[in-house]
Motif scaffolding. Structure first.
Motif, mmCIF file in Angstrom:
data_model
loop_
_atom_site.group_PDB
_atom_site.id
_atom_site.type_symbol
_atom_site.label_atom_id
_atom_site.label_comp_id
_atom_site.label_asym_id
_atom_site.label_seq_id
_atom_site.Cartn_x
_atom_site.Cartn_y
_atom_site.Cartn_z
ATOM 1 N N PHE A 179 -4.753 -7.502 10.740
ATOM 2 C CA PHE A 179 -5.295 -8.590 9.928
ATOM 3 C C PHE A 179 -6.774 -8.344 9.671
ATOM 4 C CE2 PHE A 179 -1.778 -10.058 12.425
ATOM 5 C CZ PHE A 179 -1.018 -10.831 11.553
ATOM 6 N N LEU A 180 -7.195 -8.636 8.448
ATOM 7 C CA LEU A 180 -8.591 -8.491 8.057
ATOM 8 C C LEU A 180 -9.125 -9.808 7.531
ATOM 9 C CD1 LEU A 180 -8.546 -5.144 6.013
ATOM 10 C CD2 LEU A 180 -9.420 -5.457 8.329
ATOM 11 N N ASN A 181 -10.439 -10.009 7.674
ATOM 12 C CA ASN A 181 -11.075 -11.034 6.873
ATOM 13 C C ASN A 181 -10.685 -10.749 5.426
ATOM 14 O OD1 ASN A 181 -13.086 -12.287 5.134
ATOM 15 N ND2 ASN A 181 -14.343 -12.588 6.952
ATOM 16 N N ALA A 182 -10.106 -11.727 4.745
ATOM 17 C CA ALA A 182 -9.527 -11.492 3.422
ATOM 18 C C ALA A 182 -10.551 -11.018 2.409
ATOM 19 C CB ALA A 182 -8.837 -12.759 2.926
ATOM 20 N N ALA A 183 -11.846 -11.248 2.679
ATOM 21 C CA ALA A 183 -12.878 -10.774 1.760
ATOM 22 C C ALA A 183 -12.965 -9.255 1.741
ATOM 23 C CB ALA A 183 -14.235 -11.364 2.150
ATOM 24 N N ILE A 184 -12.557 -8.595 2.815
ATOM 25 C CA ILE A 184 -12.690 -7.136 2.889
ATOM 26 C C ILE A 184 -11.819 -6.452 1.843
ATOM 27 C CG2 ILE A 184 -12.349 -5.106 4.357
ATOM 28 C CD1 ILE A 184 -13.035 -6.939 6.763
ATOM 29 N N PRO A 185 -10.504 -6.643 1.829
ATOM 30 C CA PRO A 185 -9.702 -5.953 0.813
ATOM 31 C C PRO A 185 -9.958 -6.467 -0.604
ATOM 32 C CG PRO A 185 -8.336 -7.464 2.087
ATOM 33 C CD PRO A 185 -9.661 -7.399 2.779
ATOM 34 N N ARG A 186 -10.397 -7.727 -0.741
ATOM 35 C CA ARG A 186 -10.707 -8.226 -2.084
ATOM 36 C C ARG A 186 -11.942 -7.552 -2.662
ATOM 37 N NH1 ARG A 186 -9.173 -14.147 -0.564
ATOM 38 N NH2 ARG A 186 -11.369 -14.307 0.053
ATOM 39 N N ILE A 187 -12.782 -6.976 -1.793
ATOM 40 C CA ILE A 187 -13.973 -6.251 -2.228
ATOM 41 C C ILE A 187 -13.693 -4.746 -2.252
ATOM 42 C CG2 ILE A 187 -16.356 -5.669 -1.650
ATOM 43 C CD1 ILE A 187 -16.100 -8.464 -2.745
ATOM 44 N N LEU A 188 -13.572 -4.146 -1.084
ATOM 45 C CA LEU A 188 -13.331 -2.710 -0.968
ATOM 46 C C LEU A 188 -12.933 -2.424 0.470
ATOM 47 C CD1 LEU A 188 -13.539 -0.011 -2.600
ATOM 48 C CD2 LEU A 188 -15.815 0.263 -1.576
ATOM 49 N N GLN A 189 -11.668 -2.115 0.683
ATOM 50 C CA GLN A 189 -11.188 -1.943 2.050
ATOM 51 C C GLN A 189 -11.730 -0.671 2.688
ATOM 52 O OE1 GLN A 189 -6.996 -2.569 2.454
ATOM 53 N NE2 GLN A 189 -6.930 -1.894 4.578
ATOM 54 N N TYR A 190 -11.834 0.389 1.893
ATOM 55 C CA TYR A 190 -12.329 1.659 2.415
ATOM 56 C C TYR A 190 -13.434 2.181 1.498
ATOM 57 C CZ TYR A 190 -7.865 1.525 4.930
ATOM 58 O OH TYR A 190 -6.812 1.153 5.710
ATOM 59 N N GLY A 191 -14.548 2.619 2.075
ATOM 60 C CA GLY A 191 -15.579 3.264 1.280
ATOM 61 C C GLY A 191 -16.898 2.522 1.250
ATOM 62 N N ASN A 192 -17.944 3.270 0.876
ATOM 63 C CA ASN A 192 -19.301 2.757 0.797
ATOM 64 C C ASN A 192 -19.818 2.846 -0.632
ATOM 65 O OD1 ASN A 192 -19.110 2.590 3.592
ATOM 66 N ND2 ASN A 192 -20.166 4.534 3.926
ATOM 67 N N ASP A 193 -21.022 2.315 -0.842
ATOM 68 C CA ASP A 193 -21.605 2.434 -2.175
ATOM 69 C C ASP A 193 -22.388 3.739 -2.293
ATOM 70 O OD1 ASP A 193 -24.083 2.081 -0.969
ATOM 71 O OD2 ASP A 193 -24.487 0.145 -1.902
ATOM 72 N N ARG A 194 -23.108 3.902 -3.394
ATOM 73 C CA ARG A 194 -23.799 5.158 -3.672
ATOM 74 C C ARG A 194 -24.793 5.517 -2.583
ATOM 75 N NH1 ARG A 194 -28.307 5.268 -8.202
ATOM 76 N NH2 ARG A 194 -29.357 4.302 -6.417
ATOM 77 N N ASN A 195 -25.407 4.527 -1.953
ATOM 78 C CA ASN A 195 -26.385 4.769 -0.901
ATOM 79 C C ASN A 195 -25.760 4.798 0.487
ATOM 80 O OD1 ASN A 195 -28.617 5.010 -2.587
ATOM 81 N ND2 ASN A 195 -28.919 2.802 -2.675
ATOM 82 N N ASN A 196 -24.434 4.942 0.519
ATOM 83 C CA ASN A 196 -23.682 5.025 1.772
ATOM 84 C C ASN A 196 -23.790 3.748 2.595
ATOM 85 O OD1 ASN A 196 -21.862 6.557 3.327
ATOM 86 N ND2 ASN A 196 -23.470 7.142 4.767
ATOM 87 N N ILE A 197 -24.045 2.629 1.928
ATOM 88 C CA ILE A 197 -24.029 1.331 2.577
ATOM 89 C C ILE A 197 -22.640 0.720 2.372
ATOM 90 C CG2 ILE A 197 -24.967 -1.009 2.535
ATOM 91 C CD1 ILE A 197 -27.632 0.167 1.749
ATOM 92 N N PRO A 198 -21.994 0.294 3.452
ATOM 93 C CA PRO A 198 -20.657 -0.288 3.301
ATOM 94 C C PRO A 198 -20.666 -1.443 2.298
ATOM 95 C CG PRO A 198 -21.137 0.099 5.601
ATOM 96 C CD PRO A 198 -22.423 0.353 4.858
#
Length: 512
Positions: free
Chosen positions: A392-411
């Motif tokens: 189970f995940l906080n539902a906001a996680i998969p609604r945003i991005l379950q795996y991966g970071n942004d260009r600056n390697n910030i989750p």
């Protein structure tokens, strides 16, 4: 879920009943290296997960720049922003056969969901067309809108109005971007709560810049005071199934809690593989989004959530029933309610398929599954093989991005700053037959019990995860357990009751 081997021993207090260590010593053999190894159990209770803390919630995603923005969330011990008491989504990874799946909640915690629109299987497209036509003629600031890369770029520009003080703003109408010294009002940001007053954001990993980009990284860091939005939920916090003898739980009952304790837990969602098309209350998604069918894709953040075909292997254009089989560990699906996100839903990735999860401090998830051995078929996927899981995940996680970071390697999601994950039944190694459980809440109390559940190979198992404030219990059920239309509170109490003399029910203390 992060596929990381977590066998560390956490220095959390084990002071009630038989501890995880005692269970290991009492039921396992001494190895040649002199260590005791843990044993199979039938139940694990994570005692008192109710603590205050902080995490960074995502406020926007800009596929043009490849950057994500965040705001700091300070949460109390219970409430819609509190990890695992707020909305959670359910996740399944193969190899697995699911025969039945059900969600139960107290009626007082399902009323809000029942008022939301349901988009049943097979007729979603016509429903959405009607909704779009209605939105075209009735546009207001309270309606969710698509959020483009251009909109995200406006966060740097603002409107020129700068304030050194903070006043309460209307939720979903305005976002205040701040460097934690001054604030400026900007273009309305959909599906996002207003923020006040400015605070320091939770630390995130150091930004990484590419060799051909020497400009300073853009900071989209804002802060929020949740006091005005958590109070109603705190008043609704239900205290049920606490008659189990977990000593010194320090739970105080209010008058309304006695009524809640007598309530029956309603089945709000049910699935059976024998009549999958008639399953109700669920939507089945995966990180396979395709703008031609459902969800979205861009080269900055990859695939969003989208609907999937019944086998979980390909993106679908509408919500379809699950066929019950995830053939290998390469197949992973996210399970949400059948209620689509609306203006009350926190910010989600633009153009992604977004549904509500299940919120509340009293909720139960029950599954019947089988996890036979099958190796991955791909050659270079980099995925763990033959390692099924239910989590189970906080539902906001998969609604945003379950795996991966942004260009600056910030989750990009709130996972790394501790918004919550509970691994209920996770196999951690190729072909392993022991399933572990762990609570992840970086920056807050977290940990995983060292004992394990036996993987159901060659036969089905019925298994439950029950939130009974302020605890979570994961347990193996009897084979004759009935996925009925409701559960009495007495049934729930029997499921989660802890016996300090039991050698098959482990108690892992998260909080005092």
């Amino acid at each position: 879920m992060k596929q990381t081997l977590l066998f560390a021993v956490f220095s959390l207090p084990f002071v009630f009943g038989k501890t995880a260590g005692e269970l290991c010593r009492g039921t396992a053999a001494l190895s040649k290296d002199g260590n005791w190894y843990c044993s199979e159990v039938w139940a694990i209770t994570y005692r008192n997960i109710s603590q205050a803390g902080t995490y960074n919630r995502t406020t926007h995603i800009d596929p043009r720049t490849g950057l994500c923005g965040h705001e700091r969330i300070d949460y109390p011990g219970t409430g819609p922003l509190t990890p695992l008491f707020g909305e959670v989504s359910m996740h399944l990874r193969g190899p697995m056969n699911v025969s039945q799946l059900a969600v139960y909640q107290l009626p007082s915690e399902t009323q809000t969901m029942q008022k939301r629109d349901t988009v049943p299987f097979y007729n979603r497209q016509s429903t959405l067309k009607q909704r779009d036509r209605s939105n075209d003629t009735n546009v207001s600031s309270e309606q969710p809108q698509s959020f483009s890369a251009h909109d995200a770029s406006l966060l740097n520009q603002g409107t020129g109005d700068t304030n050194t003080s903070c006043s309460r703003l209307t939720v979903t109408s305005t976002i205040t971007v701040t460097d934690c010294k001054t604030s400026s009002t900007t273009k309305p940001l959909p599906n996002t709560m207003s923020i006040c007053p400015p605070l320091t954001c939770v630390p995130t990993p150091e930004p990484l810049t590419t060799s051909n980009d020497t400009s300073s990284p853009i900071s989209y860091c804002t802060c929020t005071n949740p006091a005005s939005v958590v109070q109603p939920f705190e008043q609704q916090a239900q205290v049920v199934a606490t008659s189990a003898p977990i000593p010194n739980s320090n739970v105080l009952f209010k008058r309304d809690d006695f009524h809640a304790a007598a309530a029956r837990w309603s089945r709000v969602a049910y699935y059976t593989s024998s009549a999958a098309a008639q399953a109700t209350g669920f939507s089945f998604l995966a990180n396979l989004g395709d703008p031609q069918k459902s969800g979205t894709f861009d080269y900055a953040f990859g695939n969003s959530l989208g609907y999937v075909t019944p086998d979980g292997g390909r993106v679908a254009s509408e919500s379809l029933p699950f066929d019950g089989t995830l053939e290998t560990s390469e197949r992973e699906i996210a399970v949400f309610s059948d209620k689509e996100c609306d203006h009350d839903c926190p910010y989600w990735r633009p153009d992604a398929i977004s549904h509500y999860g299940w919120s509340g401090s009293s909720k139960a998830f029950i599954i019947e599954f089988q996890m036979d051995h099958y190796q991955n078929r791909g050659t270079d996927q980099g995925l763990i093989s033959d390692a099924p899981a239910w989590w189970f995940l906080n539902a906001a996680i998969p609604r945003i991005l379950q795996y991966g970071n942004d260009r600056n390697n910030i989750p990009c999601s709130c996972w790394s700053t501790g918004c919550g994950e509970f691994d209920a039944f996770e196999v951690l190694g190729n072909g392993e037959e022991r399933a572990k459980s762990t609570i992840h809440r970086q920056g807050n109390l977290q940990g995983g019990d060292s004992n394990y559940f036996k993987r159901p190979v060659g036969g089905k198992m019925k298994f439950a995860v029950v939130w009974h404030y302020p605890h979570i219990t994961a347990l193996v059920l009897d084979d004759d357990f009935d996925f009925g239309t409701d559960l009495s509170n007495e049934q729930v109490q029997r499921l989660v009751r802890y016996d300090e003399d039991s050698w098959v029910h482990s108690l892992f203390a998260i909080g005092d």
